[in-house]
Design a protein around this motif. Structure first.
Motif, PDB file in Angstrom:
ATOM      1  N   THR A  61     -83.822  60.139  17.241  1.00 27.91           N
ATOM      2  CA  THR A  61     -84.189  60.126  15.835  1.00 27.91           C
ATOM      3  C   THR A  61     -85.707  60.216  15.683  1.00 27.91           C
ATOM      4  N   PRO A  62     -86.195  61.135  14.875  1.00 26.90           N
ATOM      5  CA  PRO A  62     -87.646  61.257  14.713  1.00 26.90           C
ATOM      6  C   PRO A  62     -88.238  59.967  14.150  1.00 26.90           C
ATOM      7  N   GLY A  63     -89.308  59.519  14.733  1.00 25.28           N
ATOM      8  CA  GLY A  63     -90.014  58.362  14.210  1.00 25.28           C
ATOM      9  C   GLY A  63     -89.342  57.035  14.457  1.00 25.28           C
ATOM     10  N   ALA A  64     -88.217  57.060  15.153  1.00 28.43           N
ATOM     11  CA  ALA A  64     -87.482  55.816  15.315  1.00 28.43           C
ATOM     12  C   ALA A  64     -88.033  54.963  16.455  1.00 28.43           C
ATOM     13  N   ALA A  65     -88.812  55.586  17.324  1.00 22.54           N
ATOM     14  CA  ALA A  65     -89.184  54.915  18.559  1.00 22.54           C
ATOM     15  C   ALA A  65     -90.101  53.724  18.307  1.00 22.54           C
ATOM     16  N   ALA A  66     -89.895  52.713  19.110  1.00 24.67           N
ATOM     17  CA  ALA A  66     -90.878  51.660  19.313  1.00 24.67           C
ATOM     18  C   ALA A  66     -91.221  50.854  18.072  1.00 24.67           C
ATOM     19  N   ASP A  67     -90.328  50.722  17.118  1.00 21.80           N
ATOM     20  CA  ASP A  67     -90.538  49.786  16.019  1.00 21.80           C
ATOM     21  C   ASP A  67     -89.632  48.588  16.281  1.00 21.80           C
ATOM     22  N   PRO A  68     -90.220  47.502  16.782  1.00 23.37           N
ATOM     23  CA  PRO A  68     -89.369  46.369  17.186  1.00 23.37           C
ATOM     24  C   PRO A  68     -88.655  45.712  16.015  1.00 23.37           C
ATOM     25  N   ALA A  69     -89.129  45.970  14.804  1.00 23.31           N
ATOM     26  CA  ALA A  69     -88.470  45.370  13.649  1.00 23.31           C
ATOM     27  C   ALA A  69     -87.270  46.187  13.179  1.00 23.31           C
ATOM     28  N   ALA A  70     -87.196  47.449  13.631  1.00 21.86           N
ATOM     29  CA  ALA A  70     -86.082  48.301  13.211  1.00 21.86           C
ATOM     30  C   ALA A  70     -84.818  47.926  13.976  1.00 21.86           C
ATOM     31  N   LEU A  71     -83.681  48.069  13.300  1.00 16.81           N
ATOM     32  CA  LEU A  71     -82.395  47.835  13.951  1.00 16.81           C
ATOM     33  C   LEU A  71     -81.870  49.173  14.458  1.00 16.81           C
ATOM     34  N   HIS A  72     -81.655  49.249  15.757  1.00 15.70           N
ATOM     35  CA  HIS A  72     -81.155  50.479  16.375  1.00 15.70           C
ATOM     36  C   HIS A  72     -79.732  50.243  16.868  1.00 15.70           C
ATOM     37  N   ILE A  73     -78.834  51.085  16.402  1.00 14.45           N
ATOM     38  CA  ILE A  73     -77.429  50.949  16.779  1.00 14.45           C
ATOM     39  C   ILE A  73     -76.945  52.310  17.260  1.00 14.45           C
ATOM     40  N   VAL A  74     -76.033  52.303  18.209  1.00 11.91           N
ATOM     41  CA  VAL A  74     -75.358  53.542  18.590  1.00 11.91           C
ATOM     42  C   VAL A  74     -73.864  53.362  18.334  1.00 11.91           C
ATOM     43  N   GLN A  75     -73.268  54.362  17.708  1.00 14.63           N
ATOM     44  CA  GLN A  75     -71.814  54.384  17.524  1.00 14.63           C
ATOM     45  C   GLN A  75     -71.211  55.433  18.447  1.00 14.63           C
ATOM     46  N   VAL A  76     -70.232  55.017  19.222  1.00 12.03           N
ATOM     47  CA  VAL A  76     -69.395  55.966  19.964  1.00 12.03           C
ATOM     48  C   VAL A  76     -67.967  55.745  19.477  1.00 12.03           C
ATOM     49  N   SER A  77     -67.116  56.743  19.635  1.00 14.13           N
ATOM     50  CA  SER A  77     -65.781  56.596  19.054  1.00 14.13           C
ATOM     51  C   SER A  77     -64.745  57.453  19.764  1.00 14.13           C
ATOM     52  N   ASP A  78     -63.518  56.980  19.680  1.00 15.84           N
ATOM     53  CA  ASP A  78     -62.352  57.791  20.061  1.00 15.84           C
ATOM     54  C   ASP A  78     -62.495  58.395  21.455  1.00 15.84           C
ATOM     55  N   SER A  79     -62.656  57.512  22.448  1.00 18.55           N
ATOM     56  CA  SER A  79     -62.765  57.988  23.829  1.00 18.55           C
ATOM     57  C   SER A  79     -61.397  58.354  24.414  1.00 18.55           C
ATOM     58  N   PHE A 132     -66.484  60.663  28.324  1.00 18.67           N
ATOM     59  CA  PHE A 132     -66.933  59.339  27.869  1.00 18.67           C
ATOM     60  C   PHE A 132     -68.089  58.859  28.743  1.00 18.67           C
ATOM     61  N   ALA A 133     -67.993  59.113  30.027  1.00 17.94           N
ATOM     62  CA  ALA A 133     -69.096  58.742  30.926  1.00 17.94           C
ATOM     63  C   ALA A 133     -70.376  59.465  30.535  1.00 17.94           C
ATOM     64  N   LYS A 134     -70.240  60.731  30.152  1.00 15.27           N
ATOM     65  CA  LYS A 134     -71.407  61.524  29.726  1.00 15.27           C
ATOM     66  C   LYS A 134     -71.995  60.936  28.439  1.00 15.27           C
ATOM     67  N   ALA A 135     -71.119  60.564  27.517  1.00 11.80           N
ATOM     68  CA  ALA A 135     -71.600  59.977  26.260  1.00 11.80           C
ATOM     69  C   ALA A 135     -72.371  58.686  26.533  1.00 11.80           C
ATOM     70  N   LEU A 136     -71.845  57.845  27.432  1.00 11.57           N
ATOM     71  CA  LEU A 136     -72.527  56.584  27.736  1.00 11.57           C
ATOM     72  C   LEU A 136     -73.845  56.850  28.472  1.00 11.57           C
ATOM     73  N   ALA A 137     -73.850  57.886  29.312  1.00 10.68           N
ATOM     74  CA  ALA A 137     -75.107  58.256  29.983  1.00 10.68           C
ATOM     75  C   ALA A 137     -76.136  58.717  28.956  1.00 10.68           C
ATOM     76  N   ASP A 138     -75.661  59.428  27.919  1.00 12.77           N
ATOM     77  CA  ASP A 138     -76.574  59.864  26.854  1.00 12.77           C
ATOM     78  C   ASP A 138     -77.151  58.664  26.098  1.00 12.77           C
ATOM     79  N   VAL A 139     -76.341  57.647  25.900  1.00 12.54           N
ATOM     80  CA  VAL A 139     -76.851  56.430  25.254  1.00 12.54           C
ATOM     81  C   VAL A 139     -77.990  55.854  26.091  1.00 12.54           C
ATOM     82  N   ASN A 140     -77.781  55.843  27.396  1.00 12.67           N
ATOM     83  CA  ASN A 140     -78.799  55.256  28.281  1.00 12.67           C
ATOM     84  C   ASN A 140     -80.059  56.108  28.376  1.00 12.67           C
ATOM     85  N   LYS A 141     -79.970  57.358  27.908  1.00  6.60           N
ATOM     86  CA  LYS A 141     -81.153  58.226  27.932  1.00  6.60           C
ATOM     87  C   LYS A 141     -81.976  58.131  26.649  1.00  6.60           C
ATOM     88  N   LEU A 142     -81.471  57.443  25.627  1.00  2.00           N
ATOM     89  CA  LEU A 142     -82.206  57.360  24.365  1.00  2.00           C
ATOM     90  C   LEU A 142     -83.537  56.661  24.586  1.00  2.00           C
TER      91      LEU A 142
END
Lengths: 142, 302
Positions: free
Chosen positions: B35-53, B69-79
């Motif tokens: 997400t543009p501009g989302a990085a490194a704001d400790p006050a912001a709430l960051h959530i990831v939704q995954v679904s229907d694996s 599903f493994a790829k999706a979770l790997a993508d989460v870890n790359k954020l």
């Protein structure tokens, strides 16, 4: 049946039924245990002997074919005392679950069947609990 | 992070942060990157939704749902930003077997996030109204598995509408009563984030894409200035707005379903070779203090 290797508990049950189907003998016991764990005593389940022709019995008017995520026919009318058999022809699994819980199959893989004897007249709405958009009705007449 | 720890964490942050959310804003759909501009704001709430694996599905629409599903979770870890939590909005498994639940559980342990939460789908309750689901994922929940938590000033409600299925989703009176109590003490400017498996709006009732008693919960939510409802079940992106309540259906990590009403039913769609990954994805949701509303960014698998 790749799942059998990966998922041992599921594999034990589904694999057992599939093997039973290949042997074409003594099927009803294993099938019933797999498919009818919560169903009334009048319920039976079995793997049909001829997996290639699950619709063959439809001439008797007591069979429902599960195909392309639909029950066919979606409204079946039978006289009281009839045993209705559902057979899954889809690669995906399906179940048969009465709205009022009168009958309930386990998960049916391709080629597997579930049967229920209707001893009381009435209209029975049912669905697939895995794909609840699949709905149909059995009308039982006196 | 356990629910209790997350609550503590939330209290700590919540005291210092005022989040103003006017309405959901979708920044991007099916774009790569974060997400543009989302990085490194400790006050912001960051959530990831995954679904229907749909772990356990073996059809031609996706012959390797575990790999997807493994790829999706790997993508989460790359954020760029480690999410405060990851929410799986249901149909974790295809057939509710203990082995399938265990596999999802093990896979989600590898996600780098402050917490991992779930709600059940109807595929997670094929034959037992969700008992096996709750044995693995139900700790600390109420009723059939619903719960809420507060994190960084946002009140998060996770609902269960996939267990008592006729054709449509259903919440039931016990859960509606619980929601009433859960929301009772909150001020109207508290941002509300609601998760469920089946849409809480009538996306396409003919295919069961709606919840028959959702209006009772939506009525309780209308006094809040910002309400965002995120769901799975329909395996595709879809947005809807009803007053100050916005709804966002997420895509799947398993296989696409047709657009509403396109064809005889919502059956798995087999895409041409190489096209599947463009239909699958993950979703980032970011609540920034002072922002106009949650930024929602859907990403295809990379």
């Amino acid at each position: 049946m790749d799942m059998n290797k990966k998922f041992t508990r599921a594999g034990a049950v589904i694999g057992g039924v599939a093997l039973c189907g290949l042997l074409l003998s003594a099927c009803s016991g294993g099938g019933a245990a797999q498919a009818a764990d919560t169903a009334p005593a009048s319920t039976t389940a079995s793997v049909p002997a001829d997996l290639g022709m699950p619709a063959a019995a439809s001439s008797s008017g007591s069979s429902v074919l599960i195909d392309k995520y639909m029950f066919g026919p979606d409204k079946l009318t039978v006289p009281v005392g009839t045993t209705v058999t559902w057979t899954n022809n889809d690669a995906d699994q399906h179940t048969v679950l009465a709205k009022d819980d009168t009958f309930r199959s386990g998960s049916l893989a391709k080629g597997q069947s579930f049967s229920f004897k209707f001893d009381r007249a009435g209209s029975y709405d049912y669905r697939c609990s895995i794909h609840p958009f699949m709905v149909a009705t059995v009308v039982v007449t006196q | 992070m356990t629910r209790r720890q997350l609550l503590r964490h939330a209290t700590w942050f919540g005291a210092a942060v005022v989040v103003t959310v006017a309405g959901a804003e979708t920044i991007s759909h099916v774009l790569g990157g974060s997400t543009p501009g989302a990085a490194a704001d400790p006050a912001a709430l960051h959530i990831v939704q995954v679904s229907d694996s749909h772990i356990g599905f073996t059809g031609p629409a996706n012959t390797d749902v575990t790999g997807s599903f493994a790829k999706a979770l790997a993508d989460v870890n790359k954020l760029k930003v480690t999410p405060d939590f990851v929410m799986h909005t249901g149909d974790l498994t295809h057939l509710s077997t203990p082995a399938q639940f265990d596999q999802v559980h093990q896979m989600m342990k590898g996600v780098r996030a402050g917490g991992v939460f779930t709600v059940p789908g109807e595929h997670d309750a094929v034959d037992d109204h969700g008992d096996k689901y709750r044995q693995v994922f139900g700790a600390g929940t109420h009723g059939d598995g619903w719960y809420s938590l507060d994190v960084k000033g946002v009140h998060v409600v996770a609902l269960v509408n996939s267990l008592i299925l006729e054709k449509l989703g259903h919440l039931g009176q016990d859960q509606i009563d619980w929601v009433r109590q859960d929301l009772a003490g909150l001020s109207a400017d508290t941002p509300i984030l609601v998760f469920s498996h089946i849409p809480l709006f009538a996306m396409y009732p003919q295919w069961g894409w709606g919840t028959d008693d959702a209006m009772q919960v939506l009525a309780l939510l209308r006094r809040f200035s910002s309400v965002t409802c995120l769901n799975g079940h329909v395996h595709q992106l879809f947005n809807y707005t009803d007053g100050r309540i916005t709804f966002h259906s997420a895509t799947t990590t398993a296989y696409p379903l047709p657009k509403p009403g396109d064809g005889p039913g919502p059956t798995p769609q087999t895409l041409p070779a190489g096209k599947l990954k463009d239909a699958l994805g993950i979703r980032e949701v970011t609540f920034r203090p002072g922002g106009p509303g949650p930024a929602i960014a859907d990403h295809t698998l990379v």
